[in-house]
Motif scaffolding. Structure first.
Motif, PDB file in Angstrom:
ATOM      1  N   ALA A 227       0.832  -1.212   0.000  1.00 36.81           N
ATOM      2  CA  ALA A 227       0.000   0.000   0.000  1.00 36.81           C
ATOM      3  C   ALA A 227       0.866   1.262   0.000  1.00 36.81           C
ATOM      4  O   ALA A 227       0.583   2.210  -0.720  1.00 36.81           O
ATOM      5  N   PHE A 228       1.918   1.272   0.811  1.00 33.54           N
ATOM      6  CA  PHE A 228       2.699   2.504   0.953  1.00 33.54           C
ATOM      7  C   PHE A 228       3.306   3.007  -0.363  1.00 33.54           C
ATOM      8  O   PHE A 228       3.184   4.192  -0.682  1.00 33.54           O
ATOM      9  N   PRO A 229       3.947   2.117  -1.125  1.00 31.80           N
ATOM     10  CA  PRO A 229       4.516   2.627  -2.386  1.00 31.80           C
ATOM     11  C   PRO A 229       3.471   3.256  -3.306  1.00 31.80           C
ATOM     12  O   PRO A 229       3.790   4.132  -4.105  1.00 31.80           O
ATOM     13  N   MET A 230       2.214   2.824  -3.167  1.00 33.33           N
ATOM     14  CA  MET A 230       1.171   3.366  -4.034  1.00 33.33           C
ATOM     15  C   MET A 230       0.828   4.809  -3.699  1.00 33.33           C
ATOM     16  O   MET A 230       0.326   5.540  -4.539  1.00 33.33           O
ATOM     17  N   VAL A 231       0.995   5.198  -2.444  1.00 36.97           N
ATOM     18  CA  VAL A 231       0.651   6.572  -2.089  1.00 36.97           C
ATOM     19  C   VAL A 231       1.885   7.463  -2.043  1.00 36.97           C
ATOM     20  O   VAL A 231       1.832   8.599  -1.617  1.00 36.97           O
ATOM     21  N   LYS A 232       3.012   6.906  -2.500  1.00 38.87           N
ATOM     22  CA  LYS A 232       4.260   7.661  -2.376  1.00 38.87           C
ATOM     23  C   LYS A 232       4.183   9.039  -3.030  1.00 38.87           C
ATOM     24  O   LYS A 232       4.760  10.001  -2.541  1.00 38.87           O
ATOM     25  N   ASP A 233       3.436   9.118  -4.132  1.00 39.42           N
ATOM     26  CA  ASP A 233       3.365  10.415  -4.798  1.00 39.42           C
ATOM     27  C   ASP A 233       2.634  11.450  -3.946  1.00 39.42           C
ATOM     28  O   ASP A 233       2.808  12.644  -4.136  1.00 39.42           O
ATOM     29  N   TYR A 234       1.815  10.984  -2.998  1.00 39.16           N
ATOM     30  CA  TYR A 234       1.133  11.932  -2.118  1.00 39.16           C
ATOM     31  C   TYR A 234       1.998  12.326  -0.922  1.00 39.16           C
ATOM     32  O   TYR A 234       1.732  13.334  -0.284  1.00 39.16           O
ATOM     33  N   VAL A 235       2.969  11.483  -0.608  1.00 40.66           N
ATOM     34  CA  VAL A 235       3.719  11.736   0.619  1.00 40.66           C
ATOM     35  C   VAL A 235       4.422  13.091   0.556  1.00 40.66           C
ATOM     36  O   VAL A 235       4.332  13.892   1.485  1.00 40.66           O
ATOM     37  N   GLY A 236       5.067  13.373  -0.570  1.00 42.37           N
ATOM     38  CA  GLY A 236       5.743  14.662  -0.714  1.00 42.37           C
ATOM     39  C   GLY A 236       4.770  15.818  -0.564  1.00 42.37           C
ATOM     40  O   GLY A 236       5.041  16.791   0.149  1.00 42.37           O
ATOM     41  N   VAL A 237       3.621  15.695  -1.206  1.00 40.06           N
ATOM     42  CA  VAL A 237       2.604  16.754  -1.140  1.00 40.06           C
ATOM     43  C   VAL A 237       2.144  16.974   0.291  1.00 40.06           C
ATOM     44  O   VAL A 237       2.087  18.105   0.779  1.00 40.06           O
TER      45      VAL A 237
END
Lengths: 312, 256
Positions: A227-237
């Motif tokens: 799951a985590f790698p899938m939301v990685k693009d949101y983490v920076g935001v």
């Protein structure tokens, strides 16, 4: 007569150009840019102007709202940088960010993942989780004012489980006042970020998790490995968003709950800017600190952007 | 953990101080609205709600009146100026509004609008213009060029086209901007506190409720009831617009 309705275009000008316009309009995009002018002016007067003014005021000697204004050059900056209060505010802000942001992001991801697995009653959970994003700073502060009150819920719960020794006058104690502010930051930010992650994770097909389960991945492994790698693009935001919110908007919580005290235990950078301007009427100092806060925010944002670049 | 503070708030609003202190988490024994009535009369929440309503609705009108023509213009104009203007607005995302508190306060004093709602109504729309313009411009771009050309052939002016052709097609965008702006305006605290000040006839509900605290002995029941009053309109909106509201907030976060 199309153009008479465009604000800011004089009518006479319109008449003279009337003969040629219709043809050129058919060939090119219509010249509508003028319609953006009112919004631009508004934006310039109420946003850009004041932001620019911070830099100007920071160079002025302005010891009170009604006092005579003089030019101070870099004196304000010298005063700010040699003030131990400023450095303790910097220290507090750094601690606040270093604690609140990581706790928020990790907690929000776990919560968002939990929601996305659709446990029983997850619809209700979603509403609860989203609530802190909906309510105002003063409402949040008042809720926690009640919780942290000397005879409020937290102390009651502590003595209820036999931890009488841990009860505190939370907001009036040097050692805990700022911790309370940070706790509110986390409470306020975690739900919104979790909603963001949950929305992203709800797009993951169930079969992905099933496949992982067959391969022997446990719950923890599925959460962080898949799951985590899938939301990685949101983490920076989200890191950037929460960094900015925590840095700038927590002045409201400090103002509403501790007024920076006791002593200066809960004075952070954004509250310092407020305090110097409105409680101590030293506009020059306040805005010099404001410029430094602004720069701090900008550098932080660039660092975060760079750190998360691989995930974009 | 997330729920507990909210539950505590809700049950407290029906209880007296001694009940809150003795058993903070038990449900209230009676559902009397006495604390709400006291909150409203103590802090004049009736006036304050009205002020908040005036500020919120007027600011919404102003922001849409400014942003709609601007985003239409930016979506359709191809020039260099338009690109620059759009860039200026999108950079606005990077400006934390808190930073400009002091200069804005001075500006209000300069305009002789200090301690009035009027200035806040002029100021608040500016803070949400970047989002409104950038978002609406994207929506406007999805309207096919041919529709506009057909309307121009029929002799429609830019404003007519905006109102008759574009507006109906960008309703979802307007709704998103409306929701986000409504939340910002209704929940605004710090600027309202500094710019409007303590005047009961002018102050907004967010400024009024914290005055229910007292340095000697706060009635937590009344404070909780007052806080609940500030939340009601937001929850009513949320009940009707749950999906759209979450979508709007998620979308705007990702824009940054």
């Amino acid at each position: 007569m199309a153009t008479t309705t465009i604000p800011g275009t004089p009518a006479s000008h319109d008449l003279s150009g009337d003969a040629k316009r219709p043809r050129s309009r058919a060939q090119r995009a219509p010249r509508t840019t003028v319609m953006a002018v009112p919004a631009l002016l508004w934006y310039a007067v109420f946003m850009i102007g004041p932001i620019g003014a911070i830099f100007v005021i920071s160079l002025l000697r302005w010891p009170g709202m009604l006092a005579r204004v003089g030019f101070a050059g870099l004196d304000n900056y010298r005063a700010v940088l040699s003030d131990s209060l400023f450095w303790s505010a910097v220290h507090n802000s750094v601690v606040q960010l270093a604690v609140a942001v990581p706790v928020m992001i990790v907690g929000a991801f776990m919560l968002g993942y939990h929601i996305s697995t659709r446990p029983r009653g997850y619809q209700v959970l979603r509403v609860i989780v989203f609530t802190p994003a909906l309510i105002s700073a003063s409402a949040k502060a008042m809720i926690f004012y009640g919780l942290f009150a000397p005879r409020g819920m937290i102390n009651h719960l502590l003595s209820g489980v036999g931890l009488d020794g841990l009860t505190h006058t939370w907001l009036a104690d040097t050692s805990t006042a700022f911790g309370c502010i940070v706790a509110i930051d986390v409470w306020a930010g975690i739900g919104y970020t979790a909603t963001l992650y949950a929305a992203r994770l709800s797009a993951v097909p169930e079969s992905v998790y099933e496949a992982a389960e067959l391969d022997g991945a446990g719950h923890w492994r599925r959460m962080w490995g898949i799951a985590f790698p899938m939301v990685k693009d949101y983490v920076g935001v989200t890191v950037m968003l929460q960094f900015l919110w925590t840095l700038f908007t927590s002045a409201q919580n400090v103002l509403l709950l501790t007024q920076g005290g006791p002593g200066n235990a809960s004075t952070n950078l954004s509250f310092l800017v407020y305090q110097k301007a409105f409680l101590q009427s030293d506009l020059g100092y306040s805005q010099a600190a404001g410029v430094l806060l602004f720069v701090f925010g900008l550098i932080g944002m660039l660092v975060i952007r760079r750190a998360f670049r691989q995930s974009y | 953990m997330l729920l507990l503070p909210l539950y505590y708030l809700l049950v407290s609003s029906f209880k007296t101080n001694s009940q809150i202190f003795a058993s903070p988490l038990s449900p209230p024994t009676s559902l009397s609205f006495g604390k709400f009535a006291s909150a409203v009369s103590d802090a004049r929440l009736d006036l304050a709600s009205l002020n908040s309503l005036i500020v919120t609705v007027s600011s919404l009108v102003v922001v849409l009146l400014l942003a709609l023509p601007a985003s239409y213009a930016l979506a359709r104009a191809g020039g260099r100026a338009a690109a620059l203007i759009e860039r200026a607005f999108s950079l606005g995302f990077l400006i934390p509004t808190f930073a400009a508190l002091v200069p804005t306060f001075l500006l209000a004093a300069q305009l002789d609008l200090f301690h009035t709602r009027t200035f806040v109504i002029l100021f608040l729309p500016a803070t949400s213009l970047p989002l409104a313009v950038v978002l609406l411009t994207q929506f406007m771009r999805t309207v096919p060029q041919e529709v506009e050309e057909a309307a121009r052939m029929d002799g429609a002016g830019s404003l007519t086209i905006l109102v008759r052709v574009y507006l109906p097609m960008v309703v979802p965008g307007v709704a998103t901007v409306g929701i986000l702006s409504f939340l910002t305006y209704w929940n605004e605290y710090l600027y309202s506190l500094v710019l409007i000040g303590p005047d009961q006839a002018q102050r907004t509900i967010q400024v009024a409720v914290p005055t229910l605290r007292s340095p000697l002995e706060t009635d937590f029941g009344i404070l909780a009831a007052g806080t609940v009053v500030t939340l009601l309109p937001v929850y009513v909106a949320y009940a009707f617009l749950q999906r759209r509201m979450e979508g709007a907030m998620i979308g705007s976060a990702v824009k940054i």
